[in-house]
Scaffold this motif. Sequence first.
Motif, short mmCIF file in Angstrom:
data_model
loop_
_atom_site.label_atom_id
_atom_site.label_comp_id
_atom_site.label_asym_id
_atom_site.label_seq_id
_atom_site.Cartn_x
_atom_site.Cartn_y
_atom_site.Cartn_z
N ASP A 280 0.81 -1.36 -0.05
CA ASP A 280 -0.03 -0.02 -0.15
C ASP A 280 0.95 1.20 -0.11
OD1 ASP A 280 -2.04 -1.78 0.22
OD2 ASP A 280 -2.65 -1.35 1.97
N SER A 281 1.97 1.34 0.76
CA SER A 281 2.68 2.30 0.90
C SER A 281 3.59 2.59 -0.51
CB SER A 281 3.80 2.35 1.96
OG SER A 281 3.12 2.31 3.11
N ARG B 38 0.90 4.29 -2.98
CA ARG B 38 0.98 5.83 -2.68
C ARG B 38 2.09 6.41 -3.11
NH1 ARG B 38 -2.69 3.41 1.70
NH2 ARG B 38 -0.78 3.18 2.92
N SER B 39 3.36 5.92 -2.67
CA SER B 39 4.54 6.74 -2.97
C SER B 39 4.84 7.03 -4.38
CB SER B 39 5.74 5.86 -2.38
OG SER B 39 6.07 4.69 -3.42
N VAL C 123 -3.20 4.96 -6.37
CA VAL C 123 -4.29 4.61 -5.33
C VAL C 123 -4.04 3.19 -4.75
CG1 VAL C 123 -6.77 4.58 -4.78
CG2 VAL C 123 -5.99 6.29 -6.28
N ALA C 124 -4.10 3.18 -3.54
CA ALA C 124 -3.73 2.15 -2.73
C ALA C 124 -5.38 1.47 -2.44
CB ALA C 124 -2.87 2.17 -1.59
#
Length: 543
Positions: free
Chosen positions: A126-127, A130-131, A135-136
């Motif tokens: 997820d990170s 987003r990084s 969209v996670a």
Amino acid sequence: MMHKENSVAPSGTRPVAHVVGTVLAELGAGHCFGVVGSGNFEMTAALRRAGVPFTAARHEGGAAMMADGFARMSGRVAVLSTHQGCGLTNALTGIAEAAKSRTPLIVLTADTASAAVRSNFNVDQDSLARSVGAVAERVHSPASAAADVVRAYRTALTERRTVVLSVPTDVQQASINFDPAQLPSVTTAQPVRPSRVAVIELARLLSQAEKPVFVAGRGARHAAHELRELAEASGALLATSAVAHGLFHDDPFNLGISGGFSSPFTAATVAGADLIIGWGCTLNMWTMRHGSLIGPNATVVQVDVELDALGANRPIDLGVLGDCAETATDVTEALGGVGGDTWRTPEMAQRIKSHARWASEAIEDLSTETHIDPRVFSREVDKLLPVERVVSVDSGNFMGYPSAYLDVPDEFGFCFTQAFQSIGLGLGTAIGAAIAQPERLPVLATGDGGFLMAISELETAVRLGLPLVVLVYNDSAYGAEIHHFDQASNKDLETVTFPDTDIAAIARGYGAHGVTVRTVADLSGITDWLNGARDTPLVVDAR
């Protein structure tokens, strides 16, 4: 829109992995690209059984760009399928490009089981998503699986976002009762209508302007007809950002690309405008040449559906929140057919025809017996290739030549993947674009560095039998870095220069045709291929 090209799958108990693939297919996924491993095998198989075509890539990075290119050139949501952990990280650069370009894309990736905390594949997916601006999303549980996939797809479609949908392997294996008939319809969002106040103000500015110019970007690719009508009513000239190249292809008042790829005439004309309107275009440093194309007395307007895009790159006098087509239609009506003093004259049309394209500008040919001037190469190749083409451009020092010289028939003829400014993305992009536009000749323009970085996907193009023309601008170097280092007092170029590589021979080793071009006479190799079966890619090693 919701596409259901295949019959709805029957209801019943099935593994979540099957449900995920079926839901994506039922909602309208256009094509899936990927590298299959144990984690994503079942989900990919479910997509295929539900009728979604699948293309196997040699590397997840290439698969990511295939999905990105397909989505851009087809107008449909594409799927990228990856294994958990390393499969996702391999694809991350391509995902970043797609996310920064607002490509509607689902990255369908496995994830480690929640209890597998010491798994070698365990990373914070997820990170990671987003990084890079994606969209996670994830499938949280068996019970929520269908709703989770629908939510991810709706975000990709309606918000034009790249969504990383993680599906843990333990959740994939759980079984649930699933009825496809109960799926909701997912449709594109209703276009945003501009406020009446903004419409009246924009109409007023247009009625007072003597030299208006429209610059259309990615967000206006659906609005060519409406923008042409407004331009004719208001006397405006037309231009595009690089990513929207081809949008106004056959319009006599089309200046072409605004920005770094502009001809001298186009740059001077845009700089002489008293009103510049960016339609779905953020007027960034490339499109406006760091602001030099905005005259000191020019009024600047932006029209966009994203509030945070208005004024993001430079000060504007008016920001209009609204869909480009809806806004253009409303402003045309508000004008009532009365625009400002027009510079849409027969004389201007003739000047545009004679000087708005680099191909019509006189140049000093710098070719030698062993190396061809890239401008001459690009100009002559443009004459040889059929009009119905889809051109993809990799990143690198060379990219101005194909962008300025290779003409395209419309906005679906040019795939410009430069949002992340990474070299090596072009070959995957071109394959995806070719699959999206099978009736056109696919063309890739790339540098030697970017081509060699991604060359594993040449096997994919050969395996698919694509009639892909690969134009390799080969300077045996990372050319952009040479130009940067050229400003330094102590020039050490050994880190960015390389021995000559016989790229044509390497291409033949992959099963493609390969020709080397050093002079205009050598272009006959391209003609021979064009007159042949076109059943395997052609790689042109242009020295």
